[in-house]
Enzyme design. Structure first.
Site, short mmCIF file in Angstrom:
data_model
loop_
_atom_site.label_atom_id
_atom_site.label_comp_id
_atom_site.label_asym_id
_atom_site.label_seq_id
_atom_site.Cartn_x
_atom_site.Cartn_y
_atom_site.Cartn_z
N HIS A 82 0.83 -1.21 0.00
CA HIS A 82 0.00 0.00 0.00
C HIS A 82 0.86 1.25 0.00
O HIS A 82 2.04 1.22 0.34
CB HIS A 82 -0.91 0.03 1.23
CG HIS A 82 -2.12 -0.86 1.08
ND1 HIS A 82 -2.07 -2.20 1.34
CD2 HIS A 82 -3.39 -0.58 0.70
CE1 HIS A 82 -3.27 -2.72 1.12
NE2 HIS A 82 -4.09 -1.76 0.73
N LYS A 123 -0.91 4.97 4.70
CA LYS A 123 -1.88 4.07 5.33
C LYS A 123 -1.59 3.92 6.81
O LYS A 123 -0.45 3.75 7.21
CB LYS A 123 -1.83 2.70 4.63
CG LYS A 123 -2.89 1.74 5.13
CD LYS A 123 -3.11 0.60 4.17
CE LYS A 123 -4.14 -0.40 4.70
NZ LYS A 123 -5.44 0.23 4.99
N1 LIG Z 1 -12.91 -0.69 1.91
C1 LIG Z 1 -12.18 -0.25 0.88
O1 LIG Z 1 -12.33 -0.67 -0.28
C2 LIG Z 1 -11.15 0.80 1.14
C3 LIG Z 1 -10.93 1.20 2.42
N2 LIG Z 1 -10.03 2.16 2.70
C4 LIG Z 1 -9.97 2.57 4.08
O2 LIG Z 1 -10.68 3.78 4.20
C5 LIG Z 1 -10.12 4.57 5.24
C6 LIG Z 1 -9.77 5.96 4.70
O3 LIG Z 1 -8.76 5.83 3.75
P1 LIG Z 1 -8.18 7.13 3.00
O4 LIG Z 1 -9.30 7.88 2.38
O5 LIG Z 1 -7.06 6.65 2.18
O6 LIG Z 1 -7.62 7.96 4.24
P2 LIG Z 1 -7.41 9.55 4.37
O7 LIG Z 1 -6.44 9.73 5.48
O8 LIG Z 1 -7.11 10.13 3.03
O9 LIG Z 1 -8.86 10.06 4.82
C7 LIG Z 1 -9.40 9.87 6.08
C8 LIG Z 1 -10.26 11.08 6.38
O10 LIG Z 1 -10.96 10.83 7.60
C9 LIG Z 1 -11.01 12.05 8.29
N3 LIG Z 1 -11.28 11.81 9.71
C10 LIG Z 1 -10.45 11.31 10.66
N4 LIG Z 1 -11.08 11.27 11.85
C11 LIG Z 1 -12.31 11.75 11.63
C12 LIG Z 1 -13.43 11.97 12.48
N5 LIG Z 1 -13.38 11.71 13.80
N6 LIG Z 1 -14.56 12.47 11.94
C13 LIG Z 1 -14.62 12.76 10.63
N7 LIG Z 1 -13.59 12.59 9.76
C14 LIG Z 1 -12.45 12.09 10.28
C15 LIG Z 1 -9.65 12.71 8.05
O11 LIG Z 1 -9.72 14.11 8.29
C16 LIG Z 1 -9.45 12.37 6.57
O12 LIG Z 1 -9.98 13.39 5.74
C17 LIG Z 1 -8.91 3.78 5.76
O13 LIG Z 1 -9.29 3.03 6.89
C18 LIG Z 1 -8.58 2.83 4.61
O14 LIG Z 1 -7.95 1.67 5.03
C19 LIG Z 1 -9.29 2.76 1.72
C20 LIG Z 1 -9.44 2.38 0.42
C21 LIG Z 1 -10.39 1.36 0.02
O1 LIG Z 2 -5.87 2.22 2.97
C1 LIG Z 2 -6.06 1.85 1.79
O2 LIG Z 2 -5.66 2.50 0.82
C2 LIG Z 2 -6.82 0.61 1.56
N1 LIG Z 2 -7.37 0.02 2.57
C3 LIG Z 2 -8.15 -1.16 2.53
C4 LIG Z 2 -7.47 -2.27 3.31
O3 LIG Z 2 -6.91 -2.01 4.39
O4 LIG Z 2 -7.51 -3.43 2.87
C5 LIG Z 2 -8.58 -1.53 1.14
C6 LIG Z 2 -7.57 -1.28 0.10
O5 LIG Z 2 -6.56 -2.22 0.24
C7 LIG Z 2 -7.03 0.14 0.18
#
Ligand SMILES: NC(=O)C1=CN([C@@H]2O[C@H](COP(=O)(O)OP(=O)(O)OC[C@H]3O[C@@H](n4cnc5c(N)ncnc54)[C@H](O)[C@@H]3O)[C@@H](O)[C@H]2O)C=CC1
Ligand SMILES: O=C(O)C1=N[C@H](C(=O)O)C[C@H](O)C1
EC number: 1.17.1.8
Length: 266
Positions: free
Chosen positions: A155, A159
């Site tokens: 990743h 992350k």
């Molecule tokens: N399920 C999936 O397919 C995917 C899941 N993810 C997950 O999604 C999550 C976010 O990933 P990214 O967007 O890359 O992270 P990022 O760091 O770019 O965004 C996270 C956002 O959450 C906000 N945040 C943090 N605490 C908060 C709170 N208490 N209230 C409101 N907003 C808050 C931050 O200000 C930030 O804007 C991670 O846990 C990641 O692992 C990421 C990509 C795909």
């Molecule tokens: O943080 C990410 O970027 C992602 N998080 C998810 C995970 O923890 O598996 C999904 C994807 O891999 C991207």
């Protein structure tokens, strides 16, 4: 089709921005509010990058749900915030669709019990990309024939959680179909701590974090004189959005918590 009223938590994040854009371009989705750490009481349209997209901003999830009465919460934040938001949503009768990773088995059990008590749908999907869900399903199929397996997830270096939610879910699916075993030589010793990775039920998981990467995983199986590698790559975050859309539509018809899109994608 009935309009689905949506709140997004984490709208300024990498995934949150994609989700805002998905909701904007989907006719039967309506963005009725956002939960953010900043700009409480403001309008999303005044935040850089969201010109013309009007939605009230809340820092307090409970107040947001009481005031805008959404059908669905999409959470894309941090493990701590995601767990809190999902719990508050269920208490307020709002269906959570959680993409946020870093949830433990205990968290999932607790939220499942709460969804069942409230008789309301919820989805926790460690990976919304269809290809990643297929990778996990194929890995589970292969594990019946190749019980020796290691997972390498790669990743971007921003992350927060390791291992990834996808790697953990893959290990859980594999462990459900193979007997527990310790892999490698019984007398193997690490001369540098961590060299053999973390383990989930005896399955080694290795986490790589580098700039330039998005989300990638290899599941490597070893057998007698042969090896099988199943790999998935997300090259940009648009890859996750068809799964987010499907989850929002599906959660409206559920009365329990579903953990993993493999239960939804036939
Ligand atoms: N399920 C999936 O397919 C995917 C899941 N993810 C997950 O999604 C999550 C976010 O990933 P990214 O967007 O890359 O992270 P990022 O760091 O770019 O965004 C996270 C956002 O959450 C906000 N945040 C943090 N605490 C908060 C709170 N208490 N209230 C409101 N907003 C808050 C931050 O200000 C930030 O804007 C991670 O846990 C990641 O692992 C990421 C990509 C795909
Ligand atoms: O943080 C990410 O970027 C992602 N998080 C998810 C995970 O923890 O598996 C999904 C994807 O891999 C991207």
């Amino acid at each position: 089709m009935k309009t689905i009223r949506i709140v997004i938590a984490g709208p300024r994040g990498r995934m949150g921005r994609e989700a805002v854009s998905l909701v904007q371009k989907t006719d039967h989705f309506q963005l009725v509010g956002v939960i953010d750490r900043k700009n409480d009481g403001g309008d999303l349209a005044d935040v850089e990058g969201f010109s013309g997209i009007h939605a009230p901003i809340y820092t307090d999830a409970a107040r947001c749900f009481e005031e805008v009465k959404p059908d669905v919460l999409i959470d894309l934040t941090t493990p701590e915030a995601g767990k809190k938001h999902a719990e508050i949503a269920l208490h307020c009768g709002v269906r959570p669709v959680v993409g946020t990773t870093g949830f433990t088995d205990e968290d999932i059990k607790r939220l499942t019990a709460l969804a069942e008590e409230k008789e309301i749908g919820a989805i926790i999907a460690p990976n919304f990309a269809v290809g990643a869900v297929l990778m996990m399903k194929f890995a589970q199929m292969a594990a019946k024939y190749f019980p020796d397996v290691e997972i390498i997830e790669l990743h971007h270096d921003q992350k927060l959680d390791a291992p990834s939610g996808t790697a953990l879910k893959t290990a859980q699916l594999i462990s459900a179909v193979r007997p527990s075993k310790k892999q490698g030589h019984p007398d193997e010793k690490e001369t540098l701590a961590g060299a053999r990775g973390a383990t989930y039920d005896g399955i080694p998981i290795h986490s790589v974090r580098l700039p330039g990467l998005v989300a990638h995983q290899e599941v490597i199986f070893g057998g007698n004189g042969q090896s099988l590698t199943i790999r998935h790559d997300s090259f940009h975050r648009g890859s996750f959005m068809s799964g987010v859309k499907l989850s929002v539509e599906t959660v409206m018809h559920l009365h329990t918590l579903v953990y993993g899109l493999e239960h939804i994608i036939e």
